[in-house]
Design a protein around this motif. Sequence first.
Motif, PDB file in Angstrom:
ATOM      1  N   ASN A 159       0.842  -1.197   0.000  1.00 34.80           N
ATOM      2  CA  ASN A 159       0.000   0.000   0.000  1.00 34.80           C
ATOM      3  C   ASN A 159       0.876   1.246   0.000  1.00 34.80           C
ATOM      4  N   PRO A 160       1.151   1.823  -1.162  1.00 37.02           N
ATOM      5  CA  PRO A 160       2.034   3.003  -1.233  1.00 37.02           C
ATOM      6  C   PRO A 160       1.500   4.209  -0.474  1.00 37.02           C
ATOM      7  N   ARG A 161       0.195   4.248  -0.163  1.00 36.41           N
ATOM      8  CA  ARG A 161      -0.352   5.384   0.576  1.00 36.41           C
ATOM      9  C   ARG A 161       0.208   5.465   1.985  1.00 36.41           C
ATOM     10  N   LEU A 162       0.838   4.401   2.470  1.00 33.76           N
ATOM     11  CA  LEU A 162       1.451   4.426   3.793  1.00 33.76           C
ATOM     12  C   LEU A 162       2.627   5.393   3.861  1.00 33.76           C
ATOM     13  N   LYS A 163       3.069   5.863   2.705  1.00 37.42           N
ATOM     14  CA  LYS A 163       4.189   6.815   2.724  1.00 37.42           C
ATOM     15  C   LYS A 163       3.832   8.083   3.489  1.00 37.42           C
TER      16      LYS A 163
ATOM     17  N   VAL B 240       4.923  11.582   8.321  1.00 38.16           N
ATOM     18  CA  VAL B 240       4.561  12.246   9.580  1.00 38.16           C
ATOM     19  C   VAL B 240       5.458  11.759  10.715  1.00 38.16           C
ATOM     20  N   LEU B 241       5.636  10.444  10.800  1.00 36.35           N
ATOM     21  CA  LEU B 241       6.475   9.876  11.855  1.00 36.35           C
ATOM     22  C   LEU B 241       7.901  10.393  11.745  1.00 36.35           C
ATOM     23  N   MET B 242       8.429  10.442  10.534  1.00 42.12           N
ATOM     24  CA  MET B 242       9.789  10.940  10.347  1.00 42.12           C
ATOM     25  C   MET B 242       9.912  12.399  10.780  1.00 42.12           C
ATOM     26  N   MET B 243       8.933  13.218  10.416  1.00 38.98           N
ATOM     27  CA  MET B 243       8.991  14.633  10.766  1.00 38.98           C
ATOM     28  C   MET B 243       8.864  14.828  12.274  1.00 38.98           C
ATOM     29  N   PHE B 244       8.042  14.022  12.925  1.00 35.68           N
ATOM     30  CA  PHE B 244       7.916  14.155  14.372  1.00 35.68           C
ATOM     31  C   PHE B 244       9.188  13.710  15.086  1.00 35.68           C
TER      32      PHE B 244
ATOM     33  N   ILE C  30      16.666   6.594  13.572  1.00 32.81           N
ATOM     34  CA  ILE C  30      15.290   6.293  13.170  1.00 32.81           C
ATOM     35  C   ILE C  30      14.886   7.171  11.993  1.00 32.81           C
ATOM     36  N   CYS C  31      15.255   8.451  12.046  1.00 33.33           N
ATOM     37  CA  CYS C  31      14.977   9.341  10.911  1.00 33.33           C
ATOM     38  C   CYS C  31      15.650   8.836   9.635  1.00 33.33           C
ATOM     39  N   GLY C  32      16.894   8.399   9.776  1.00 33.00           N
ATOM     40  CA  GLY C  32      17.608   7.870   8.624  1.00 33.00           C
ATOM     41  C   GLY C  32      16.940   6.641   8.047  1.00 33.00           C
ATOM     42  N   LEU C  33      16.482   5.736   8.909  1.00 34.19           N
ATOM     43  CA  LEU C  33      15.805   4.526   8.441  1.00 34.19           C
ATOM     44  C   LEU C  33      14.481   4.863   7.757  1.00 34.19           C
ATOM     45  N   LEU C  34      13.748   5.812   8.317  1.00 37.42           N
ATOM     46  CA  LEU C  34      12.482   6.207   7.701  1.00 37.42           C
ATOM     47  C   LEU C  34      12.714   6.884   6.352  1.00 37.42           C
ATOM     48  N   LEU C  35      13.791   7.654   6.244  1.00 38.03           N
ATOM     49  CA  LEU C  35      14.140   8.232   4.941  1.00 38.03           C
ATOM     50  C   LEU C  35      14.442   7.151   3.918  1.00 38.03           C
ATOM     51  N   LEU C  36      15.217   6.152   4.346  1.00 38.70           N
ATOM     52  CA  LEU C  36      15.513   5.035   3.448  1.00 38.70           C
ATOM     53  C   LEU C  36      14.239   4.302   3.039  1.00 38.70           C
ATOM     54  N   MET C  37      13.319   4.166   3.983  1.00 40.08           N
ATOM     55  CA  MET C  37      12.050   3.506   3.686  1.00 40.08           C
ATOM     56  C   MET C  37      11.262   4.288   2.638  1.00 40.08           C
ATOM     57  N   LEU C  38      11.308   5.613   2.738  1.00 35.22           N
ATOM     58  CA  LEU C  38      10.564   6.448   1.791  1.00 35.22           C
ATOM     59  C   LEU C  38      11.200   6.486   0.407  1.00 35.22           C
ATOM     60  N   LEU C  39      12.406   5.934   0.295  1.00 39.84           N
ATOM     61  CA  LEU C  39      12.992   5.801  -1.042  1.00 39.84           C
ATOM     62  C   LEU C  39      12.178   4.852  -1.918  1.00 39.84           C
ATOM     63  N   LEU C  40      11.525   3.866  -1.297  1.00 41.63           N
ATOM     64  CA  LEU C  40      10.733   2.895  -2.073  1.00 41.63           C
ATOM     65  C   LEU C  40       9.612   3.581  -2.859  1.00 41.63           C
ATOM     66  N   PRO C  41       8.711   4.337  -2.200  1.00 40.63           N
ATOM     67  CA  PRO C  41       7.683   5.016  -3.004  1.00 40.63           C
ATOM     68  C   PRO C  41       8.265   6.089  -3.922  1.00 40.63           C
ATOM     69  N   THR C  42       9.425   6.655  -3.567  1.00 38.36           N
ATOM     70  CA  THR C  42      10.057   7.627  -4.450  1.00 38.36           C
ATOM     71  C   THR C  42      10.449   6.984  -5.772  1.00 38.36           C
ATOM     72  N   ILE C  43      11.011   5.785  -5.686  1.00 32.69           N
ATOM     73  CA  ILE C  43      11.446   5.073  -6.886  1.00 32.69           C
ATOM     74  C   ILE C  43      10.262   4.486  -7.647  1.00 32.69           C
ATOM     75  N   MET C  44       9.280   3.980  -6.904  1.00 35.45           N
ATOM     76  CA  MET C  44       8.166   3.271  -7.521  1.00 35.45           C
ATOM     77  C   MET C  44       7.098   4.195  -8.073  1.00 35.45           C
TER      78      MET C  44
ATOM     79  N   ILE D  66      17.987  13.146   1.744  1.00 33.84           N
ATOM     80  CA  ILE D  66      16.861  14.030   2.063  1.00 33.84           C
ATOM     81  C   ILE D  66      16.332  14.693   0.795  1.00 33.84           C
ATOM     82  N   PHE D  67      17.234  15.142  -0.057  1.00 37.88           N
ATOM     83  CA  PHE D  67      16.828  15.784  -1.305  1.00 37.88           C
ATOM     84  C   PHE D  67      16.049  14.816  -2.186  1.00 37.88           C
ATOM     85  N   THR D  68      16.510  13.579  -2.271  1.00 37.35           N
ATOM     86  CA  THR D  68      15.838  12.595  -3.122  1.00 37.35           C
ATOM     87  C   THR D  68      14.409  12.354  -2.667  1.00 37.35           C
ATOM     88  N   VAL D  69      14.222  12.220  -1.358  1.00 37.90           N
ATOM     89  CA  VAL D  69      12.883  11.943  -0.829  1.00 37.90           C
ATOM     90  C   VAL D  69      12.013  13.199  -0.828  1.00 37.90           C
ATOM     91  N   MET D  70      12.550  14.314  -0.284  1.00 37.51           N
ATOM     92  CA  MET D  70      11.732  15.498  -0.045  1.00 37.51           C
ATOM     93  C   MET D  70      11.612  16.412  -1.264  1.00 37.51           C
TER      94      MET D  70
END
Length: 471
Positions: A39-43, A48-52, A84-98, A145-149
Amino acid sequence: MNESAVESQVRALTQLLLSPAGIAAAVAFCVLVVALLVNPRLKWPILVLMMFVSTLSFHVEVGTVRAVRLMFPFDQLRSQARPICGLLLLMLLLPTIMSPRGWRVRLIAGAAAALLVFQLIISVRLLLAGLIDRGAVSLLLFPLIFTVMAVGLGRWLQDWGDARTLVRCIFFTGIVFTFATCLQLAVNRGAIVRGNRLFGTTGNPQQAALLITGVLPAGCYLLIRRGEYKLLRLATGTIIALLLVFLVWTGSRTGLLMSVIGLGLVFRARIGRMLGATIVIGVFTLLSFQIYSESTLSITGMFIRGDTRSQVWRGLFERFLENPFAGEVGEMWSVGESSYLSTAANSGLIGLLPLALFVGATVWGLFGLQRVRRRLGEEVMLADLITASLVSLLVGAIFEGYLLGTMTFQVFCLYAYIALMRFVREAVQVSEVAAAAEWQQQQHAASQGNDHETFDAHGHPHVPPVFADQF
């Protein structure tokens, strides 16, 4: 031999990963990755979790680092906030690529590219100053950060609904902060209130105030927007009231200034809606002051503290004058109470030029946004929100050093609002091209006697899905 902050963080992370809690966290991370693939909508909730988590930090006192002790699970998140922020950023690379590019022609705004250049130059300056660990980590994190944001958000923003979802993510960060702060105040008030000033779940009152000022314009946008559900708008007004009480409680003059600028620009063309919002928020604010009556004790401190900036600014400027070309970096990286003067002191003209390029590109983008503002219909409020937030952040940087931050809420907000600015401007451009093509099609169909074919069954013109809600 004293270990560096990065080495200390790596050691603590290794110990955590070998513990039962760390193993459980690793399993949860894998589950989240699989869920994100399904479910890509989980991004959005992950964003939100990463920003908090980026707002959770340490409190520095008398040269030592003393953690602000929070209740479970916020203290556990705080202790490993950066990894944790770094891991969440890496996780958000998936929807960025997909995520597909869709109709977007130009994903990256010039201001976002300029911000990346500025950040990379600061990282190289750290390396040249001998701060290898911090410089190397920054060189890895800033492109991520640039790639994701920048790239990622450029792909995710495909229609006005996506734009509003991003605004909700920013405000929801404030909701999580409010919820966590209220819980902490109920459990152990003394842990986050010191000297009559509120720390919240952040590292100090200034950081709490900056978080609040970053989410207040987004909250007011959602409050006065007609398309929102009335019950949700009522809940939004309650959260905004609590945030205003917490802002006063922080005793931050910079936070109050940024809030006045941000809210003033959001409501500048909506006096009627401002009055309605003021009534709703005012009622809940008065009730909140009754619950947290000691929050007003910080007001006196705002005035009796006097001038706390000029001496720091003078020192930063003197460091710049000693080496105006490359600045001067000591044994430790230090950022004073001004992003612009801190850049001058640490990196001289080498850092000031790309910083000026970023500020100039942002201001130029905002002028372009104002040129298309009247063509946005109901979405004109989104343009005003973007303007209010970016201007507030640029002004606040005069008094705080967050432009030199790495994984901070303010940096994420800058990228988010720049991405929104690029989306709005491109949406207008594409809609005008689509309208011109539609007109030509109608003219051609009229000449053939088939002008009804350019309209749907309800008599509405056929338009790309991204602009459908504008008609």
